[in-house]
Design an enzyme around this catalytic site. Sequence first.
Site, PDB file in Angstrom:
ATOM      1  N   LEU A 121    -100.851  -1.048  23.842  1.00  0.00           N
ATOM      2  CA  LEU A 121     -99.530  -1.737  23.155  1.00  0.00           C
ATOM      3  C   LEU A 121    -100.114  -3.587  22.893  1.00  0.00           C
ATOM      4  O   LEU A 121     -99.410  -4.192  22.102  1.00  0.00           O
ATOM      5  CB  LEU A 121     -98.427  -1.814  24.058  1.00  0.00           C
ATOM      6  N   GLY A 122    -100.964  -3.750  23.630  1.00  0.00           N
ATOM      7  CA  GLY A 122    -101.446  -5.302  23.258  1.00  0.00           C
ATOM      8  C   GLY A 122    -100.588  -6.268  23.772  1.00  0.00           C
ATOM      9  O   GLY A 122     -99.408  -5.955  24.452  1.00  0.00           O
TER      10      GLY A 122
ATOM     11  N   GLU B 115     -87.079  -3.072  24.048  1.00  0.00           N
ATOM     12  CA  GLU B 115     -86.998  -4.494  23.138  1.00  0.00           C
ATOM     13  C   GLU B 115     -88.335  -5.123  23.436  1.00  0.00           C
ATOM     14  O   GLU B 115     -88.904  -5.711  22.585  1.00  0.00           O
ATOM     15  CB  GLU B 115     -85.802  -5.411  23.684  1.00  0.00           C
TER      16      GLU B 115
ATOM     17  N   CYS C 146     -73.642  -8.778  -1.128  1.00  0.00           N
ATOM     18  CA  CYS C 146     -75.005  -9.600  -0.720  1.00  0.00           C
ATOM     19  C   CYS C 146     -74.920 -10.481  -2.125  1.00  0.00           C
ATOM     20  O   CYS C 146     -75.358 -10.216  -3.286  1.00  0.00           O
ATOM     21  CB  CYS C 146     -76.080  -8.625  -0.738  1.00  0.00           C
TER      22      CYS C 146
ATOM     23  N   TYR D  36     -83.273 -13.654  21.478  1.00  0.00           N
ATOM     24  CA  TYR D  36     -82.987 -12.407  20.985  1.00  0.00           C
ATOM     25  C   TYR D  36     -82.846 -11.053  22.105  1.00  0.00           C
ATOM     26  O   TYR D  36     -82.124 -10.382  21.906  1.00  0.00           O
ATOM     27  CB  TYR D  36     -84.339 -11.940  20.031  1.00  0.00           C
TER      28      TYR D  36
ATOM     29  N   ASP E 239     -83.596 -11.322  15.547  1.00  0.00           N
ATOM     30  CA  ASP E 239     -85.007 -11.012  15.070  1.00  0.00           C
ATOM     31  C   ASP E 239     -85.293 -11.461  13.861  1.00  0.00           C
ATOM     32  O   ASP E 239     -84.579 -11.624  12.991  1.00  0.00           O
ATOM     33  CB  ASP E 239     -85.432  -9.900  15.646  1.00  0.00           C
TER      34      ASP E 239
ATOM     35  N   CYS F  42     -83.287  -3.187   4.071  1.00  0.00           N
ATOM     36  CA  CYS F  42     -83.749  -4.484   3.828  1.00  0.00           C
ATOM     37  C   CYS F  42     -84.923  -4.708   4.230  1.00  0.00           C
ATOM     38  O   CYS F  42     -85.186  -5.527   5.264  1.00  0.00           O
ATOM     39  CB  CYS F  42     -82.676  -5.582   4.177  1.00  0.00           C
TER      40      CYS F  42
ATOM     41  N   ARG G 119     -82.099   4.534  22.536  1.00  0.00           N
ATOM     42  CA  ARG G 119     -80.751   4.538  22.014  1.00  0.00           C
ATOM     43  C   ARG G 119     -79.914   5.988  22.618  1.00  0.00           C
ATOM     44  O   ARG G 119     -78.697   5.672  23.049  1.00  0.00           O
ATOM     45  CB  ARG G 119     -80.484   5.045  20.661  1.00  0.00           C
TER      46      ARG G 119
ATOM     47  N   CYS H 106     -81.882  -1.888  -2.272  1.00  0.00           N
ATOM     48  CA  CYS H 106     -80.656  -2.269  -2.418  1.00  0.00           C
ATOM     49  C   CYS H 106     -79.502  -1.038  -2.704  1.00  0.00           C
ATOM     50  O   CYS H 106     -78.563  -1.131  -2.498  1.00  0.00           O
ATOM     51  CB  CYS H 106     -80.618  -3.316  -3.412  1.00  0.00           C
TER      52      CYS H 106
END
Length: 377
Positions: free
Chosen positions: A103-104, A60, A232, A143, A161, A215, A48, A223
């Site tokens: 990382l697999g 990603e 919501c 995505y 996602d 969430c 970021r 919440c």
Amino acid sequence: HAMHDVHLAARMTEAFLNEKRKRKCMLEQIVEPLLGWFGEHARILPWREQPQPYRVWVSEIMLQQTRVEAVKPFFERFTQALPDVRSLAECPEDKLLKLWEGLGYYNRVRNMQKAAQNMVEFYDGEMPADYEKLLGLPGIGPYTAGAVASIAFEIPVPAVDGNVLRVITRITQNDGDILKQSVKRQVEEELLAVMPKGRSGAFNQALMELGAVVCVPNGPARCMECPVAALCKAYHHGTVDELPVKAPKKKRTIENKTVLVIQDGECTAIRKRPQEGLLAGLYELPNVEGHLSMDEALQKVKEMNLEPLHIEVLPEAKHIFSHIEWRMIGYRIHVSSLEERKEAPFIFIEKKQSEKQYAIPSAFRAYIKYMKEKPGK
């Protein structure tokens, strides 16, 4: 009767359109509070801080099936060694797999390299600033294409996602099965209609962030900390814990394995796995199907044209893949000098070489540690 059916169909269509309009209105209302919340609460993450297209893409792909905290050191190591599309395209396979070790899901990085080679050939070594062109690259689905297009290029497209699906199905109280493509497409269409121009990257990241830290997928949703709880439907109706709806997964296949740590005191035998299938092209400790007895394991080593001198039972271990579970037993077997028997399919390496050069998947983690100790210790 025919007239009644026509009226009924018209009423159903009208009800559907009304519901669609309500959902759009609701989602339009979450944009500003969510962006405000994200501006204040966004986690500081290396991709970021410098959101160049290549870095966004690498992050990603790494974040698929791997937690954020686990990804950070891998991301720094990978982007320092391979800082751009061209260096990724030209990287030798063993080095590439070694950079990805831990990382697999190694097909992720293989597809990344194919995509990079594609970009060198068709897009002058740059990521194309076009959603459809991104989608056409190997390993990039809706995505990832949406995430790169919106975050790196500010193209107003959604990036849906699991986190985003959970957030939106709760806000709109959508009880469709999120494993169905039709439900995912519906959420994508609903978000596409409310993408804020010029802030689509921040909006997509805000949805992802909300799903990751408020969430949440495991445990109760927070919440009380949610900037859009007032909007919501699931929160209002007390159905947060019931959403999203997800059909139960198929049971994993159980596979029994015997792992052989074959050593001559200094070196350990490894071999390359086939280029196709599970963990393709990576290096592994020799192993066979089924759980062998000590005598069967010794016989197996003799069949490899090696001379066993001593055998030691190692602890049991298991490793879970997406659809398969390995249940492993292991033996460490001391053999007479490996130097004289350097025939295929084995490579005989010291522990330091394994750490620097050969990518051995984490499925063998429980037995890799025995490579650095001498037998009998």
